[in-house]
Design a protein around this motif. Structure first.
Motif, PDB file in Angstrom:
ATOM      1  N   VAL A   1      17.149  26.095 107.475  1.00 52.27           N
ATOM      2  CA  VAL A   1      18.234  26.345 106.491  1.00 52.27           C
ATOM      3  C   VAL A   1      17.452  27.704 105.941  1.00 52.27           C
ATOM      4  CG1 VAL A   1      19.411  25.885 104.253  1.00 52.27           C
ATOM      5  CG2 VAL A   1      19.203  24.182 105.980  1.00 52.27           C
TER       6      VAL A   1
ATOM      7  N   ALA B   1      13.475  25.770 102.103  1.00 49.25           N
ATOM      8  CA  ALA B   1      14.332  26.819 102.856  1.00 49.25           C
ATOM      9  C   ALA B   1      13.035  27.644 103.933  1.00 49.25           C
ATOM     10  CB  ALA B   1      14.881  27.579 102.049  1.00 49.25           C
TER      11      ALA B   1
ATOM     12  N   ILE C   1      19.345  20.454 101.479  1.00 48.92           N
ATOM     13  CA  ILE C   1      18.771  20.775 102.571  1.00 48.92           C
ATOM     14  C   ILE C   1      18.495  19.471 103.582  1.00 48.92           C
ATOM     15  CG2 ILE C   1      16.723  21.788 104.012  1.00 48.92           C
ATOM     16  CD1 ILE C   1      16.325  23.545 101.630  1.00 48.92           C
TER      17      ILE C   1
ATOM     18  N   ILE D   1      25.982  24.569 101.182  1.00 50.97           N
ATOM     19  CA  ILE D   1      25.202  24.926 102.580  1.00 50.97           C
ATOM     20  C   ILE D   1      26.454  25.011 103.497  1.00 50.97           C
ATOM     21  CG2 ILE D   1      23.629  24.510 104.308  1.00 50.97           C
ATOM     22  CD1 ILE D   1      21.934  22.711 102.477  1.00 50.97           C
TER      23      ILE D   1
END
Length: 204
Positions: free
Chosen positions: A5, A48, A121, A146
């Motif tokens: 991500v 991330a 995430i 996302i």
């Protein structure tokens, strides 16, 4: 391998609801830190892979408060046309292109924490990178979200003041909702909202 991500932090907007004096909401201070820097630090502290900040309106001031941070800053010359152009620029940035999902984060949401981002995430990774993940507050839709790589082409076709919400509605993909409390709903678009959220509006 876990899906990767990348974060795209949207910090290009005109802040039109800040009134005639024109102080920039992203330079308002929370705990002595400009809001855009606080948001960037939150993004950087998450799991991330990379962080891209899209700048536009008053970008010199914004770049200045981000200058020592490890992130990719890209300019949106078309920022006045609305959010879609910033999403397009963010997704086209190199880091975002290599990712399995892009976490779209608004720079004016002071309540969002790194652990909130990590929960989003993790949910995306648990969904094998194939679902949209959306933060909610007591079931009410909010941000961040996302978007999986499969939506890249759809993002690049967006125009005007259209954001991720439109894509979520039209994509047909499953949506995983992650409860993060009030933070999912609090954005600071006015001097009053900044003060209510515990911040100090910047001098214009």
């Amino acid at each position: 391998m876990k899906p990767i991500v990348a974060i795209v932090l949207l910090a290009a907007g005109m802040a039109t609801r800040m009134g005639q004096k024109g102080s920039h909401k992203l330079l308002a201070e929370f705990d002595g830190v400009p809001l855009v820097r606080r948001s960037a630090l939150t993004a950087n502290s998450s799991h991330a892979e990379a962080v891209t900040v899209v700048v536009g309106h008053r970008q010199d001031d914004i770049r200045k408060v981000l200058s020592d941070l490890q992130l990719n800053v890209v300019a949106n010359p078309d920022y006045a046309s609305g959010m879609a152009s910033s999403l397009v620029i963010g997704f086209a940035a190199a880091e975002a292109n290599g990712a399995d999902g892009v976490l779209v984060m608004l720079a004016d949401m002071p309540g969002v924490t790194s652990s909130d981002l990590n929960r989003l995430i993790t949910a995306f990774q648990d969904g094998k990178g194939e679902s949209i993940v959306r933060a909610v507050s007591q079931g009410k839709r909010g941000n961040p979200v996302i978007l999986p790589r499969s939506l890249n082409d759809a993002v690049l076709r967006l125009k005007g003041d259209v954001g991720a919400r439109y894509l979520i509605k039209t994509s047909g993909l499953p949506v995983i909702e992650v409860e993060i409390g009030e933070a999912a709903q609090i954005d600071v678009d006015t001097p009053e909202a900044i003060t209510a959220a515990g911040g100090i509006p910047a001098e214009s």
